[in-house]
Design an enzyme around this catalytic site. Structure first.
Site, PDB file in Angstrom:
ATOM      1  N   LYS A  95       1.355   4.397  -2.800  1.00  0.00           N
ATOM      2  CA  LYS A  95       1.210   5.831  -2.516  1.00  0.00           C
ATOM      3  C   LYS A  95       2.524   6.586  -2.743  1.00  0.00           C
ATOM      4  O   LYS A  95       2.503   7.753  -3.125  1.00  0.00           O
ATOM      5  CB  LYS A  95       0.671   6.037  -1.092  1.00  0.00           C
ATOM      6  CG  LYS A  95      -0.791   5.564  -0.940  1.00  0.00           C
ATOM      7  CD  LYS A  95      -1.749   6.296  -1.892  1.00  0.00           C
ATOM      8  CE  LYS A  95      -3.202   5.915  -1.688  1.00  0.00           C
ATOM      9  NZ  LYS A  95      -4.130   6.657  -2.555  1.00  0.00           N
TER      10      LYS A  95
ATOM     11  N   TYR B 103       0.856  -1.205   0.000  1.00  0.00           N
ATOM     12  CA  TYR B 103       0.000   0.000   0.000  1.00  0.00           C
ATOM     13  C   TYR B 103       0.884   1.244   0.000  1.00  0.00           C
ATOM     14  O   TYR B 103       0.667   2.169  -0.796  1.00  0.00           O
ATOM     15  CB  TYR B 103      -0.947   0.000   1.210  1.00  0.00           C
ATOM     16  CG  TYR B 103      -1.783   1.269   1.266  1.00  0.00           C
ATOM     17  CD1 TYR B 103      -2.755   1.528   0.298  1.00  0.00           C
ATOM     18  CD2 TYR B 103      -1.584   2.226   2.263  1.00  0.00           C
ATOM     19  CE1 TYR B 103      -3.503   2.702   0.322  1.00  0.00           C
ATOM     20  CE2 TYR B 103      -2.339   3.401   2.307  1.00  0.00           C
ATOM     21  CZ  TYR B 103      -3.293   3.632   1.334  1.00  0.00           C
ATOM     22  OH  TYR B 103      -4.030   4.797   1.340  1.00  0.00           O
TER      23      TYR B 103
HETATM   24  P1  NDP Z   1     -13.371   4.500   0.932  1.00  0.00           P
HETATM   25  O1  NDP Z   1     -13.204   3.029   0.908  1.00  0.00           O
HETATM   26  O2  NDP Z   1     -14.427   5.076   1.806  1.00  0.00           O
HETATM   27  O3  NDP Z   1     -13.580   5.036  -0.554  1.00  0.00           O
HETATM   28  C1  NDP Z   1     -12.854   4.526  -1.630  1.00  0.00           C
HETATM   29  C2  NDP Z   1     -13.564   4.886  -2.912  1.00  0.00           C
HETATM   30  O4  NDP Z   1     -12.784   4.385  -4.018  1.00  0.00           O
HETATM   31  C3  NDP Z   1     -14.944   4.283  -3.030  1.00  0.00           C
HETATM   32  O5  NDP Z   1     -15.828   5.229  -3.583  1.00  0.00           O
HETATM   33  C4  NDP Z   1     -14.759   3.127  -3.989  1.00  0.00           C
HETATM   34  O6  NDP Z   1     -15.947   2.954  -4.742  1.00  0.00           O
HETATM   35  C5  NDP Z   1     -13.648   3.677  -4.887  1.00  0.00           C
HETATM   36  N1  NDP Z   1     -12.914   2.658  -5.605  1.00  0.00           N
HETATM   37  C6  NDP Z   1     -12.149   1.680  -5.097  1.00  0.00           C
HETATM   38  N2  NDP Z   1     -11.645   0.919  -6.072  1.00  0.00           N
HETATM   39  C7  NDP Z   1     -12.113   1.440  -7.234  1.00  0.00           C
HETATM   40  C8  NDP Z   1     -11.955   1.104  -8.595  1.00  0.00           C
HETATM   41  N3  NDP Z   1     -11.206   0.062  -8.969  1.00  0.00           N
HETATM   42  N4  NDP Z   1     -12.571   1.855  -9.529  1.00  0.00           N
HETATM   43  C9  NDP Z   1     -13.335   2.912  -9.171  1.00  0.00           C
HETATM   44  N5  NDP Z   1     -13.526   3.267  -7.900  1.00  0.00           N
HETATM   45  C10 NDP Z   1     -12.923   2.539  -6.940  1.00  0.00           C
HETATM   46  O7  NDP Z   1     -11.937   5.070   1.334  1.00  0.00           O
HETATM   47  P2  NDP Z   1     -11.364   6.570   1.421  1.00  0.00           P
HETATM   48  O8  NDP Z   1     -12.376   7.578   1.087  1.00  0.00           O
HETATM   49  O9  NDP Z   1     -10.669   6.665   2.719  1.00  0.00           O
HETATM   50  O10 NDP Z   1     -10.250   6.473   0.298  1.00  0.00           O
HETATM   51  C11 NDP Z   1     -10.145   7.395  -0.761  1.00  0.00           C
HETATM   52  C12 NDP Z   1      -8.681   7.569  -1.107  1.00  0.00           C
HETATM   53  O11 NDP Z   1      -8.010   8.140   0.020  1.00  0.00           O
HETATM   54  C13 NDP Z   1      -7.927   6.279  -1.416  1.00  0.00           C
HETATM   55  O12 NDP Z   1      -7.069   6.514  -2.502  1.00  0.00           O
HETATM   56  C14 NDP Z   1      -7.134   6.007  -0.147  1.00  0.00           C
HETATM   57  O13 NDP Z   1      -5.981   5.276  -0.394  1.00  0.00           O
HETATM   58  C15 NDP Z   1      -6.825   7.419   0.298  1.00  0.00           C
HETATM   59  N6  NDP Z   1      -6.497   7.628   1.698  1.00  0.00           N
HETATM   60  C16 NDP Z   1      -7.332   7.202   2.707  1.00  0.00           C
HETATM   61  C17 NDP Z   1      -6.999   7.452   4.027  1.00  0.00           C
HETATM   62  C18 NDP Z   1      -7.828   6.964   5.162  1.00  0.00           C
HETATM   63  O14 NDP Z   1      -7.289   6.796   6.281  1.00  0.00           O
HETATM   64  N7  NDP Z   1      -9.114   6.749   5.004  1.00  0.00           N
HETATM   65  C19 NDP Z   1      -5.804   8.219   4.377  1.00  0.00           C
HETATM   66  C20 NDP Z   1      -5.000   8.599   3.253  1.00  0.00           C
HETATM   67  C21 NDP Z   1      -5.359   8.332   1.977  1.00  0.00           C
HETATM   68  P3  NDP Z   1     -16.540   1.579  -5.298  1.00  0.00           P
HETATM   69  O15 NDP Z   1     -16.255   0.524  -4.265  1.00  0.00           O
HETATM   70  O16 NDP Z   1     -17.978   1.884  -5.488  1.00  0.00           O
HETATM   71  O17 NDP Z   1     -15.816   1.355  -6.573  1.00  0.00           O
HETATM   72  C1  8X3 Z   2      -4.243   5.703   4.738  1.00  0.00           C
HETATM   73  C2  8X3 Z   2      -3.512   6.115   5.966  1.00  0.00           C
HETATM   74  O1  8X3 Z   2      -1.659   5.424   7.568  1.00  0.00           O
HETATM   75  O2  8X3 Z   2      -3.530   3.869   7.244  1.00  0.00           O
HETATM   76  O3  8X3 Z   2      -3.532   5.996   3.601  1.00  0.00           O
HETATM   77  O4  8X3 Z   2      -1.872   4.164   5.547  1.00  0.00           O
HETATM   78  S1  8X3 Z   2      -2.590   4.825   6.584  1.00  0.00           S
END
Ligand code: NDP
Ligand code: 8X3
Length: 251
Positions: free
Chosen positions: A156, A152
């Protein structure tokens, strides 16, 4: 009227970003794989804000599906002002020697290749329009690795490198590129990471107040609304109880 395309808008950051920009009069192109959720969000945004919404249900890691979806956009949605590359996930948490190779494929295909495929389709449109802003959702996991975060984190770190490269590529076109790098945020992220284990997911957020989708939406909106000559390159954000990927103050 400005147009924003958000990948992964069915949940978490992407959904919150959709509501924030709809509230401020943007028309929206919303992507995600779960079509029913996209339709429900579309209905709500129309009712609440009178927003114009197009939903594109496709998997960002499927380049043919991405191409067909973008080509299908109505003419008045093809001038995309803001692209938020948000779709992504963590799958699993384990050492490399014990890692699940299907999880690795899923993360690399979605977080890295999916982001590239969508960008490859939208960047030429922005160049033709002479303006645009790409906001990539990276992570503090793209700044430092943590135990069992390996693949992961690697995806990133790749997003970080791609964002910096995009900044160079887009320079002559005046197109802005921003990275938002959040720390722990309570969305469906951990539920997905732990393959639906809700109890384990909830454990991640115990004892402190994590970031939430709306916090990232505020930052994305701020970044997207700076004066024409200003670009925020890289925004690292954590909740107040988190210093880095490893250090939390939990009660
Ligand atoms: P969620 O799981 O709540 O949302 C993820 C979204 O991505 C969903 O809408 C999902 O929709 C979509 N998704 C996943 N795979 C696909 C795909 N193959 N094609 C299209 N859509 C896809 O997580 P977050 O909102 O937390 O995550 C959003 C972003 O933020 C990610 O890139 C994550 O790595 C990043 N992030 C998250 C953090 C956290 O702690 N939450 C911290 C730092 C970064 P669906 O399943 O309907 O396709
Ligand atoms: C999501 C935050 O610290 O769980 O990107 O990887 S962490």
């Amino acid at each position: 009227m400005k147009t924003i395309l958000i990948t992964g808008a069915t949940s978490g950051f992407g959904k919150a970003i959709a509501y924030k920009f709809a509230q401020h009069g943007y028309q929206l192109i919303l992507n995600g794989r779960r079509e029913e959720r996209l339709r429900a969000i579309e209905t709500e945004l129309k009712e609440q804000y009178g927003a114009k919404v197009v939903t594109l249900a496709f998997d960002v890691s499927d380049k043919e599906a991405a191409k067909n979806a973008i080509q299908s956009l109505p003419h008045d949605f093809k001038k995309i002002d803001v692209l938020v590359n948000n779709a992504g996930l963590a799958a699993g948490l384990s050492t490399i020697q014990e890692g699940n190779t299907d999880d690795w494929d899923l993360m690399i295909d979605t977080n890295v290749k999916g982001l590239l495929y969508v960008s490859r389709l939208i960047m030429p449109l922005m160049i033709a329009n002479g303006s645009g802003h790409i906001i990539n959702i990276s992570s503090i996991a793209g700044k430092e690795v943590y135990p069992k975060g390996n693949v992961y984190c690697a995806t990133k770190f790749a997003v970080d490198a791609i964002t910096k490269s995009m900044g160079i590529d887009m320079l002559e076109h005046g197109i802005k590129v921003t990275s938002i790098d959040p720390g722990a945020a309570e969305t469906e992220f951990s539920l997905v990471r732990f393959h639906g284990d809700a109890e384990r997911a909830q454990q991640t957020y115990k004892g402190y107040e994590p970031l939430k989708g709306e916090d990232i939406a505020d930052i994305a909106f701020f970044a997207a609304t700076r004066p024409a000559h200003v670009v925020l390159n890289d925004i690292v954000v954590t909740c107040v109880a988190q210093a880095n990927t490893q250090n939390f103050f939990k009660k």
